[in-house]
Design a protein around this motif. Sequence first.
Motif, short mmCIF file in Angstrom:
data_model
loop_
_atom_site.label_atom_id
_atom_site.label_comp_id
_atom_site.label_asym_id
_atom_site.label_seq_id
_atom_site.Cartn_x
_atom_site.Cartn_y
_atom_site.Cartn_z
N ALA A 1 0.86 -1.21 0.21
CA ALA A 1 -0.05 0.11 0.11
C ALA A 1 1.03 1.19 0.00
O ALA A 1 0.15 2.48 -0.32
CB ALA A 1 -1.02 0.06 0.98
N GLU A 2 1.51 1.05 0.83
CA GLU A 2 2.95 2.46 0.49
C GLU A 2 3.02 3.07 -0.86
O GLU A 2 2.95 4.74 -0.27
CB GLU A 2 4.49 1.86 1.36
N PRO A 3 3.39 2.85 -2.09
CA PRO A 3 3.24 4.29 -2.60
C PRO A 3 1.42 4.68 -3.29
O PRO A 3 1.85 5.40 -4.38
CB PRO A 3 3.62 2.92 -4.61
N PHE A 4 0.81 3.66 -2.82
CA PHE A 4 -0.60 4.16 -3.92
C PHE A 4 -1.32 5.13 -1.91
O PHE A 4 -1.17 4.92 -1.06
CB PHE A 4 -1.36 3.13 -3.25
N ALA A 5 -2.02 6.04 -2.75
CA ALA A 5 -2.83 6.76 -2.04
C ALA A 5 -3.97 6.53 -1.68
O ALA A 5 -5.14 7.42 -2.56
CB ALA A 5 -2.70 8.82 -2.78
N ILE A 6 -4.33 5.18 -1.48
CA ILE A 6 -5.56 4.69 -1.25
C ILE A 6 -6.09 4.04 -0.10
O ILE A 6 -4.16 3.33 0.69
CB ILE A 6 -5.97 3.34 -2.66
N THR A 7 -6.45 3.28 0.52
CA THR A 7 -6.46 2.54 1.60
C THR A 7 -6.19 1.65 2.00
O THR A 7 -5.88 0.87 0.59
CB THR A 7 -8.39 2.79 2.55
N LEU A 8 -5.71 1.00 2.87
CA LEU A 8 -5.66 -0.40 3.33
C LEU A 8 -7.10 -1.29 2.52
O LEU A 8 -6.00 -2.41 1.98
CB LEU A 8 -4.74 -0.44 4.91
N GLN A 9 -7.50 -1.05 2.45
CA GLN A 9 -8.59 -1.70 2.33
C GLN A 9 -8.97 -2.11 0.96
O GLN A 9 -8.82 -3.57 0.70
CB GLN A 9 -10.38 -1.59 3.02
N ALA A 10 -8.58 -0.99 0.79
CA ALA A 10 -8.36 -0.93 -0.92
C ALA A 10 -7.85 -1.89 -1.48
O ALA A 10 -8.08 -2.65 -2.63
CB ALA A 10 -8.34 0.59 -1.63
N VAL A 11 -6.86 -1.65 -0.79
CA VAL A 11 -5.45 -2.53 -1.47
C VAL A 11 -5.63 -4.34 -1.57
O VAL A 11 -5.37 -4.96 -2.00
CB VAL A 11 -3.76 -2.21 -0.70
N SER A 12 -6.23 -4.02 -0.54
CA SER A 12 -6.74 -5.02 0.40
C SER A 12 -7.86 -6.14 -0.48
O SER A 12 -7.28 -7.53 -1.52
CB SER A 12 -6.98 -5.27 2.05
N ARG A 13 -8.38 -5.13 -1.09
CA ARG A 13 -9.73 -5.89 -2.04
C ARG A 13 -8.76 -5.97 -3.56
O ARG A 13 -9.30 -6.67 -4.08
CB ARG A 13 -10.40 -4.07 -2.69
N HIS A 14 -7.50 -4.87 -3.91
CA HIS A 14 -7.25 -5.42 -5.29
C HIS A 14 -6.07 -6.48 -4.91
O HIS A 14 -6.38 -7.66 -6.15
CB HIS A 14 -6.08 -4.87 -5.91
N ILE A 15 -5.91 -6.85 -4.40
CA ILE A 15 -5.02 -8.46 -3.78
C ILE A 15 -6.08 -9.77 -3.85
O ILE A 15 -5.83 -10.54 -4.26
CB ILE A 15 -4.06 -8.43 -2.45
N SER A 16 -7.34 -8.75 -3.93
CA SER A 16 -8.17 -9.98 -3.49
C SER A 16 -8.65 -10.14 -4.57
O SER A 16 -8.85 -11.51 -5.20
CB SER A 16 -9.62 -10.09 -3.15
N VAL A 17 -8.89 -9.63 -5.98
CA VAL A 17 -8.79 -9.70 -7.49
C VAL A 17 -7.60 -10.69 -7.59
O VAL A 17 -7.67 -11.76 -8.34
CB VAL A 17 -9.06 -8.67 -7.81
N LEU A 18 -6.40 -9.93 -7.74
CA LEU A 18 -5.54 -11.14 -7.80
C LEU A 18 -5.71 -12.20 -7.61
O LEU A 18 -5.04 -13.22 -8.19
CB LEU A 18 -3.99 -10.13 -7.23
N GLU A 19 -5.89 -12.29 -5.91
CA GLU A 19 -5.69 -13.92 -5.86
C GLU A 19 -7.39 -14.44 -6.43
O GLU A 19 -6.46 -15.90 -6.67
CB GLU A 19 -6.28 -13.44 -3.82
N ALA A 20 -8.40 -14.09 -7.02
CA ALA A 20 -9.45 -14.62 -7.30
C ALA A 20 -8.86 -15.12 -9.21
O ALA A 20 -9.50 -16.16 -9.49
CB ALA A 20 -10.19 -13.96 -7.77
N ALA A 21 -7.96 -14.45 -8.87
CA ALA A 21 -7.67 -14.54 -10.72
C ALA A 21 -6.20 -15.22 -10.90
O ALA A 21 -5.63 -16.36 -11.76
CB ALA A 21 -7.05 -13.06 -11.37
N GLY A 22 -5.82 -15.43 -9.29
CA GLY A 22 -4.69 -17.28 -9.34
C GLY A 22 -3.22 -16.44 -9.70
O GLY A 22 -1.99 -17.36 -9.80
N LEU A 23 -3.19 -14.93 -9.69
CA LEU A 23 -1.64 -14.69 -9.95
C LEU A 23 -0.66 -14.61 -8.48
O LEU A 23 0.08 -14.62 -9.42
CB LEU A 23 -2.20 -13.59 -10.56
N VAL A 24 -2.26 -14.42 -7.47
CA VAL A 24 -0.29 -14.51 -6.38
C VAL A 24 -1.61 -15.23 -5.11
O VAL A 24 -2.88 -15.70 -5.31
CB VAL A 24 -1.19 -12.33 -5.71
N TRP A 25 -1.05 -15.63 -4.02
CA TRP A 25 -1.79 -16.56 -2.85
C TRP A 25 -0.77 -15.18 -1.77
O TRP A 25 0.14 -14.95 -2.17
CB TRP A 25 -1.32 -17.44 -3.22
N ARG A 26 -1.52 -15.89 -0.72
CA ARG A 26 -1.08 -15.04 1.27
C ARG A 26 -0.82 -16.22 1.45
O ARG A 26 -1.03 -17.30 1.31
CB ARG A 26 -2.08 -14.78 1.88
#
Length: 116
Positions: A37-62
């Motif tokens: 989230a550091e380089p973006f002027a968005i909330t942690l929740q927004a970054v988490s939503r972006h990560i969730s989209v990437l997870e659903a696409a199978g591009l990342v995992w936690r």
Amino acid sequence: MVDDGSLDRAFAALADPVRRAIVARLSRGPATVNELAEPFAITLQAVSRHISVLEAAGLVWRTREAQRRPVHLDAAALERLTSWIDRYRLEAEARYRRLDDLLAEGQQHTSKERTS
């Protein structure tokens, strides 16, 4: 082989510039949501939503490491996308090479006619 649904999810996920930036950052190694989230002027929740989209696409995992939950890039998933793209790129390049050959033959033929 990549199925159409996987391709749709992956390309839709990568259509967003924030998600592409997250993927680019993760290509250097795992990172937490706070780090991502550091380089973006968005909330942690927004970054988490972006990560969730990437997870659903199978591009990342936690994973969970004590209190940390780093996000990891799935390089194999990107390789599958690259392979899919390359298949069509190679076909297009072959068509262009054939066209170049035909054009070169036509130019040689035209040059011979002029010199005759």
